[in-house]
Structure formats: C-alpha cells, structure tokens
Write an enzyme that holds these catalytic residues in place. Structure first.
Site, mmCIF file in Angstrom:
data_model
loop_
_atom_site.group_PDB
_atom_site.id
_atom_site.type_symbol
_atom_site.label_atom_id
_atom_site.label_comp_id
_atom_site.label_asym_id
_atom_site.label_seq_id
_atom_site.Cartn_x
_atom_site.Cartn_y
_atom_site.Cartn_z
ATOM 1 N N GLY A 14 0.778 -1.243 0.000
ATOM 2 C CA GLY A 14 0.000 0.000 0.000
ATOM 3 C C GLY A 14 0.804 1.286 0.000
ATOM 4 N NE ARG A 68 -12.557 -13.752 -11.520
ATOM 5 C CZ ARG A 68 -11.300 -13.376 -11.223
ATOM 6 N NH1 ARG A 68 -11.037 -12.148 -10.880
ATOM 7 N NH2 ARG A 68 -10.321 -14.256 -11.272
ATOM 8 C CG MET A 93 -1.738 -7.537 -6.907
ATOM 9 S SD MET A 93 -1.311 -6.384 -8.256
ATOM 10 C CE MET A 93 -0.044 -7.313 -9.089
ATOM 11 N NE ARG A 94 -8.951 -12.048 -6.783
ATOM 12 C CZ ARG A 94 -8.634 -13.335 -7.014
ATOM 13 N NH1 ARG A 94 -7.397 -13.757 -6.880
ATOM 14 N NH2 ARG A 94 -9.566 -14.187 -7.381
ATOM 15 C CG LEU A 96 -11.724 -5.388 -10.548
ATOM 16 C CD1 LEU A 96 -11.553 -3.891 -10.411
ATOM 17 C CD2 LEU A 96 -12.461 -5.968 -9.344
ATOM 18 C CG ASN A 110 -4.878 -0.112 -12.304
ATOM 19 O OD1 ASN A 110 -4.615 -0.448 -11.150
ATOM 20 N ND2 ASN A 110 -4.266 -0.662 -13.346
ATOM 21 C CG HIS A 112 0.344 -1.016 -15.634
ATOM 22 N ND1 HIS A 112 0.160 -2.309 -15.184
ATOM 23 C CD2 HIS A 112 1.252 -1.090 -16.639
ATOM 24 C CE1 HIS A 112 0.917 -3.122 -15.906
ATOM 25 N NE2 HIS A 112 1.586 -2.409 -16.785
ATOM 26 C CD GLU A 146 -7.921 -4.393 -24.216
ATOM 27 O OE1 GLU A 146 -6.770 -4.576 -24.634
ATOM 28 O OE2 GLU A 146 -8.743 -3.646 -24.778
ATOM 29 C CD GLU A 177 4.113 2.561 -9.309
ATOM 30 O OE1 GLU A 177 3.084 2.268 -8.676
ATOM 31 O OE2 GLU A 177 4.983 1.717 -9.617
HETATM 32 C C1 GAR Z 1 2.748 -0.735 -7.641
HETATM 33 O O1 GAR Z 1 3.997 -0.690 -8.271
HETATM 34 C C2 GAR Z 1 1.638 -0.728 -8.661
HETATM 35 O O2 GAR Z 1 1.909 0.076 -9.769
HETATM 36 C C3 GAR Z 1 1.586 -2.177 -9.042
HETATM 37 O O3 GAR Z 1 1.753 -2.876 -7.831
HETATM 38 C C4 GAR Z 1 2.537 -2.080 -6.960
HETATM 39 C C5 GAR Z 1 1.812 -1.939 -5.653
HETATM 40 O O4 GAR Z 1 2.630 -1.309 -4.704
HETATM 41 N N1 GAR Z 1 0.359 -2.510 -9.659
HETATM 42 C C6 GAR Z 1 0.228 -3.467 -10.551
HETATM 43 O O5 GAR Z 1 1.162 -4.154 -10.932
HETATM 44 C C7 GAR Z 1 -1.169 -3.649 -11.100
HETATM 45 N N2 GAR Z 1 -1.189 -4.605 -12.137
HETATM 46 P P1 GAR Z 1 2.008 -0.611 -3.446
HETATM 47 O O6 GAR Z 1 1.101 -1.649 -2.772
HETATM 48 O O7 GAR Z 1 3.185 -0.264 -2.590
HETATM 49 O O8 GAR Z 1 1.245 0.588 -3.905
#
Ligand code: GAR
Length: 217
Positions: A14, A68, A93-94, A96, A110, A112, A146, A177
């Site tokens: 998080g 689901r 990480m699910r 939807l 989201n 990425h 998608e 990020e």
């Molecule tokens: C982050 O790098 C995010 O961009 C990625 O997971 C990490 C979560 O880190 N998301 C994905 O890969 C989505 N497919 P965090 O829990 O420290 O924010």
C-alpha cells in the site's frame, strides 16, 4: 468544498495508498480517502491506513472460492455502504469483471508500473530491461474491462540506467508512481478530466505537461 469520497483498493504494502492518504491531508485537496479495502486479510497497507485514522475493511476473495461475481457484489456493497464516489486501485491484484467495471464508469482509476500501452500485465520492470527501453515509468488510467487499458489520465517517466537491476528500476518507478497518482486523482476529483474515446483531456491545464512527469536527468 465537499470533497470526493474515495476508496483505495489494495492487496499488499500500500505505498501508493499511503501517497494518496498523504496528499489528501492537504486542506485544498479535492478528495478524501474515506475507505481502504483489501482482498488480502494481512495486507501491510491495512495497518498503515488504520494508523492514519482511515476506515479499513477486508473482502477476502478466498472466502468466495471461484464465485467471482459474489466477491464483487460484496465489494460493491461495502463501497455503497461507505457512500464512495470514486475508486482507486493501488496494487489491487484481482482482475475485475465487466459487471464491476460497469458500476464505476470513469469513476475508477488504476496505477500500472509501466508507460502504457507498453508492458501490460506483470513483471513490467524485468520486461522493460529485457526490451532495452531507455524510458520507463508509470501510468494512471481509467479502468475499462480490458486489463491495463483505458483512457490515460497521467504518466510519469523515468530513465533506465545502464547498470539498472530490476529492483533499482522498480524503486525509481515507484517514486514517480507516488507523484502521479495524487496528481491524477486531484485532476479527476476536480472534475477537470473529460474523456473522448481513448483520450483524456484536462480542462484549464496550466501547461501541456500538467499530467506528465518527465525525467530531468
Ligand atoms: C505498484 O507498483 C503498482 O503500480 C503495481 O503494484 C505495486 C503496488 O505497490 N500494480 C500493478 O502491478 C497492477 N497490475 P504498493 O502496494 O506499494 O502501492
């Protein structure tokens, strides 16, 4: 000013959620983090959110087995109960289903860890290194059915250094990020983002790079 009520959905540590919580502490931020939901009971981010005084709840997908739809209905019920207006996926990480996505049209973001549309899916940093790209980064986009698609709200780029390991590159991307997610949420919550086809346009942008972070080195 009434602030947009946001739920952040997590599955792990998080750190993006924490960046959103930090940004929302500012009196002039247009959104409040009203709820953090995890699908994983021991996700580290839950403790971080609680420590920040944010309501948390867990909707454990394993409790629903392969159903689901039932999992998503439970998730949706929690969001409605908390009068959530906007959903931010932050390391959730699910996948939807189209039904859930349809509950939040242009109301679910989201993040990425790649410059979409490059490197959708997992292991983005390893694949960026393998591909030899010189620029990498992260994207905040509206969620559509998608995976890792949908109109792009903001992007942050970082350089790829010759000596980079996957971990070093991941850390550099994570730092950007933590800057673009609060920026993108601000723009959306201010009602400044309009979507036309696959493109987001930002009203009253001070400069073309309002939703863009580019490396200086
Ligand atoms: C982050 O790098 C995010 O961009 C990625 O997971 C990490 C979560 O880190 N998301 C994905 O890969 C989505 N497919 P965090 O829990 O420290 O924010």
């Amino acid at each position: 000013m009434s602030r947009t009520r946001v739920a952040v959905l997590i599955s792990g540590r998080g750190s993006n959620m924490a960046a959103l919580i930090e940004a929302a502490k500012r009196a002039d931020y247009p959104a409040e983090i009203a709820l953090v939901v995890s699908n994983v009971p021991d996700a580290g981010g839950l403790a971080t959110a609680s420590a920040a005084g944010i309501a948390t709840t867990t909707v454990d997908h394993r409790a629903f087995g392969k159903d689901r739809a039932a999992f998503e209905r439970a998730l949706q019920d929690v969001l409605v109960q908390h009068r959530i207006e906007l959903v931010c996926l932050a390391g959730f990480m699910r996948l939807l289903t189209p039904w859930f996505v349809a509950q939040w049209p242009q109301r679910m973001l989201n993040i990425h860890p790649a410059l979409l549309p490059s490197f959708k899916g997992l292991d983005t940093h390893r694949r960026a290194l393998e591909a030899g790209v010189k620029l990498h980064g992260a994207t905040v986009h509206f969620v559509v059915p998608e995976m890792d698609s949908g109109p792009i709200v903001a992007q942050g780029a970082v350089p790829v250094h010759d000596q980079d390991t996957e971990a070093a590159l991941a850390a550099r991307v994570l730092a950007v990020e933590h800057r673009i997610y609060p920026l993108a949420l601000r723009l959306v919550a201010e009602g400044r983002v309009s979507v036309a086809g696959n493109r987001c346009r930002i009203a009253k942008a001070a400069a073309p790079h309002t939703a863009l972070i580019v490396p200086l080195d």
